[in-house]
Design a protein around this motif. Sequence first.
Motif, PDB file in Angstrom:
ATOM      1  N   ARG A 126     -17.737 -11.549  11.545  1.00 42.55           N
ATOM      2  CA  ARG A 126     -18.481 -11.408  12.789  1.00 42.55           C
ATOM      3  C   ARG A 126     -19.368 -12.634  12.953  1.00 42.55           C
ATOM      4  O   ARG A 126     -19.917 -13.141  11.978  1.00 42.55           O
ATOM      5  CB  ARG A 126     -19.340 -10.139  12.797  1.00 42.55           C
ATOM      6  N   PHE A 127     -19.473 -13.088  14.180  1.00 45.72           N
ATOM      7  CA  PHE A 127     -20.304 -14.244  14.484  1.00 45.72           C
ATOM      8  C   PHE A 127     -21.377 -13.823  15.478  1.00 45.72           C
ATOM      9  O   PHE A 127     -21.069 -13.260  16.531  1.00 45.72           O
ATOM     10  CB  PHE A 127     -19.460 -15.380  15.063  1.00 45.72           C
ATOM     11  N   TYR A 128     -22.647 -14.079  15.127  1.00 49.87           N
ATOM     12  CA  TYR A 128     -23.768 -13.729  15.988  1.00 49.87           C
ATOM     13  C   TYR A 128     -24.379 -15.001  16.562  1.00 49.87           C
ATOM     14  O   TYR A 128     -24.612 -15.979  15.847  1.00 49.87           O
ATOM     15  CB  TYR A 128     -24.833 -12.950  15.214  1.00 49.87           C
ATOM     16  N   PHE A 129     -24.639 -14.974  17.861  1.00 57.31           N
ATOM     17  CA  PHE A 129     -25.230 -16.103  18.563  1.00 57.31           C
ATOM     18  C   PHE A 129     -26.619 -15.680  19.046  1.00 57.31           C
ATOM     19  O   PHE A 129     -26.749 -14.876  19.968  1.00 57.31           O
ATOM     20  CB  PHE A 129     -24.346 -16.523  19.741  1.00 57.31           C
ATOM     21  N   ASN A 132     -39.266 -21.818  18.663  1.00 60.34           N
ATOM     22  CA  ASN A 132     -40.351 -22.069  17.725  1.00 60.34           C
ATOM     23  C   ASN A 132     -41.111 -23.313  18.165  1.00 60.34           C
ATOM     24  O   ASN A 132     -40.938 -23.779  19.294  1.00 60.34           O
ATOM     25  CB  ASN A 132     -39.821 -22.206  16.289  1.00 60.34           C
ATOM     26  N   ASN A 133     -41.946 -23.843  17.273  1.00 63.37           N
ATOM     27  CA  ASN A 133     -42.759 -25.000  17.673  1.00 63.37           C
ATOM     28  C   ASN A 133     -41.944 -26.268  17.888  1.00 63.37           C
ATOM     29  O   ASN A 133     -42.457 -27.269  18.379  1.00 63.37           O
ATOM     30  CB  ASN A 133     -43.853 -25.259  16.629  1.00 63.37           C
ATOM     31  N   ARG A 134     -40.670 -26.245  17.531  1.00 59.76           N
ATOM     32  CA  ARG A 134     -39.789 -27.391  17.774  1.00 59.76           C
ATOM     33  C   ARG A 134     -38.984 -27.231  19.062  1.00 59.76           C
ATOM     34  O   ARG A 134     -38.253 -28.142  19.442  1.00 59.76           O
ATOM     35  CB  ARG A 134     -38.838 -27.580  16.590  1.00 59.76           C
ATOM     36  N   GLY A 135     -39.072 -26.072  19.678  1.00 63.83           N
ATOM     37  CA  GLY A 135     -38.348 -25.842  20.917  1.00 63.83           C
ATOM     38  C   GLY A 135     -37.306 -24.746  20.800  1.00 63.83           C
ATOM     39  O   GLY A 135     -37.237 -24.023  19.807  1.00 63.83           O
ATOM     40  N   VAL A 136     -36.463 -24.641  21.822  1.00 61.35           N
ATOM     41  CA  VAL A 136     -35.420 -23.622  21.878  1.00 61.35           C
ATOM     42  C   VAL A 136     -34.235 -24.052  21.022  1.00 61.35           C
ATOM     43  O   VAL A 136     -33.900 -25.238  20.946  1.00 61.35           O
ATOM     44  CB  VAL A 136     -34.972 -23.386  23.337  1.00 61.35           C
ATOM     45  N   TYR A 137     -33.586 -23.088  20.390  1.00 61.05           N
ATOM     46  CA  TYR A 137     -32.439 -23.381  19.533  1.00 61.05           C
ATOM     47  C   TYR A 137     -31.432 -22.235  19.590  1.00 61.05           C
ATOM     48  O   TYR A 137     -31.749 -21.123  20.018  1.00 61.05           O
ATOM     49  CB  TYR A 137     -32.891 -23.600  18.088  1.00 61.05           C
ATOM     50  N   LEU A 138     -30.221 -22.522  19.165  1.00 59.39           N
ATOM     51  CA  LEU A 138     -29.173 -21.515  19.024  1.00 59.39           C
ATOM     52  C   LEU A 138     -28.826 -21.398  17.551  1.00 59.39           C
ATOM     53  O   LEU A 138     -28.531 -22.394  16.887  1.00 59.39           O
ATOM     54  CB  LEU A 138     -27.915 -21.912  19.812  1.00 59.39           C
ATOM     55  N   VAL A 172     -25.740 -21.751  11.133  1.00 57.01           N
ATOM     56  CA  VAL A 172     -25.852 -23.075  11.725  1.00 57.01           C
ATOM     57  C   VAL A 172     -26.861 -22.997  12.863  1.00 57.01           C
ATOM     58  O   VAL A 172     -26.787 -22.099  13.706  1.00 57.01           O
ATOM     59  CB  VAL A 172     -24.499 -23.577  12.265  1.00 57.01           C
ATOM     60  N   THR A 173     -27.819 -23.912  12.883  1.00 57.29           N
ATOM     61  CA  THR A 173     -28.834 -23.948  13.943  1.00 57.29           C
ATOM     62  C   THR A 173     -28.615 -25.189  14.806  1.00 57.29           C
ATOM     63  O   THR A 173     -28.541 -26.307  14.291  1.00 57.29           O
ATOM     64  CB  THR A 173     -30.251 -23.970  13.347  1.00 57.29           C
ATOM     65  N   PRO A 232     -31.916 -15.787  26.436  1.00 56.73           N
ATOM     66  CA  PRO A 232     -30.695 -14.961  26.478  1.00 56.73           C
ATOM     67  C   PRO A 232     -30.655 -13.980  25.311  1.00 56.73           C
ATOM     68  O   PRO A 232     -31.195 -14.246  24.234  1.00 56.73           O
ATOM     69  CB  PRO A 232     -29.569 -15.997  26.366  1.00 56.73           C
ATOM     70  N   THR A 233     -30.010 -12.849  25.532  1.00 59.00           N
ATOM     71  CA  THR A 233     -29.893 -11.849  24.481  1.00 59.00           C
ATOM     72  C   THR A 233     -28.808 -12.250  23.485  1.00 59.00           C
ATOM     73  O   THR A 233     -27.961 -13.100  23.752  1.00 59.00           O
ATOM     74  CB  THR A 233     -29.527 -10.475  25.068  1.00 59.00           C
ATOM     75  N   THR A 234     -28.846 -11.631  22.321  1.00 55.98           N
ATOM     76  CA  THR A 234     -27.880 -11.927  21.269  1.00 55.98           C
ATOM     77  C   THR A 234     -26.464 -11.566  21.695  1.00 55.98           C
ATOM     78  O   THR A 234     -26.231 -10.530  22.328  1.00 55.98           O
ATOM     79  CB  THR A 234     -28.254 -11.148  19.994  1.00 55.98           C
ATOM     80  N   ARG A 235     -25.520 -12.430  21.353  1.00 59.35           N
ATOM     81  CA  ARG A 235     -24.106 -12.172  21.604  1.00 59.35           C
ATOM     82  C   ARG A 235     -23.382 -12.082  20.266  1.00 59.35           C
ATOM     83  O   ARG A 235     -23.774 -12.726  19.284  1.00 59.35           O
ATOM     84  CB  ARG A 235     -23.484 -13.277  22.460  1.00 59.35           C
ATOM     85  N   GLU A 236     -22.313 -11.314  20.249  1.00 65.00           N
ATOM     86  CA  GLU A 236     -21.563 -11.088  19.017  1.00 65.00           C
ATOM     87  C   GLU A 236     -20.078 -11.264  19.278  1.00 65.00           C
ATOM     88  O   GLU A 236     -19.549 -10.787  20.285  1.00 65.00           O
ATOM     89  CB  GLU A 236     -21.832  -9.675  18.495  1.00 65.00           C
ATOM     90  N   VAL A 237     -19.403 -11.973  18.380  1.00 61.30           N
ATOM     91  CA  VAL A 237     -17.950 -12.138  18.435  1.00 61.30           C
ATOM     92  C   VAL A 237     -17.367 -11.574  17.146  1.00 61.30           C
ATOM     93  O   VAL A 237     -17.759 -11.981  16.052  1.00 61.30           O
ATOM     94  CB  VAL A 237     -17.545 -13.621  18.595  1.00 61.30           C
TER      95      VAL A 237
END
Length: 206
Positions: A141-144, A149-155, A171-172, A130-135
Amino acid sequence: RGKFLKVSEVAEAGAQPGRNRVTLGIASASEFLTQLDTFATYAQSEEATEEGNEEKAFKSSTMVKDAKRYYFDFKENQRGRYLRITQTTMGGRKQIALPHTGIVQLHEAVDELVKKFVSDADGAPESQLPTTREVRMQPKRFYFDVGNNNRGVYLRVTETINNYQRPSSVVTIPHGAWREVRDVLIDFCDQLPYQAEEEGDTETTA
């Protein structure tokens, strides 16, 4: 963390590169090349070659990838027209500047490195995320950003203040915890009334 590109600006032959550098992950290389191509074309346009005042800003663009943001500014000063690329991260900001005549050469150099050292497997998974989202909720401002990476998908959720020049906290959240985090947020929303009007204007962008 995988392969990455580092572009350093060295003032004199043999000098050690300092803070004048930008780095980007391989998954960002394609978009970075597109930005360079756009500015290389713009540098030859009538708008970019017309006479202007010192310190004039002609064209700007922004590239967002993961917790990093890249600002491309085509400007002019006493030495002539140039492209400034600024990278902002949790560690602050770094930048490079190159004369407008060097944009094409930088594009060719990066493109050659990507073709030589990057396989389809290096960039394919990122292109499907998914593309970056911004609030926006002034003054924050909060960016999502969704990454891989080698550990998998993350937010990665990045909170910034004062026009996102200096991220204040990150926060990851691993992909496996997304549903639980979502359920907690929904539960909180159900328990408390929505107070956006009292706390400030909120705006969401993609």
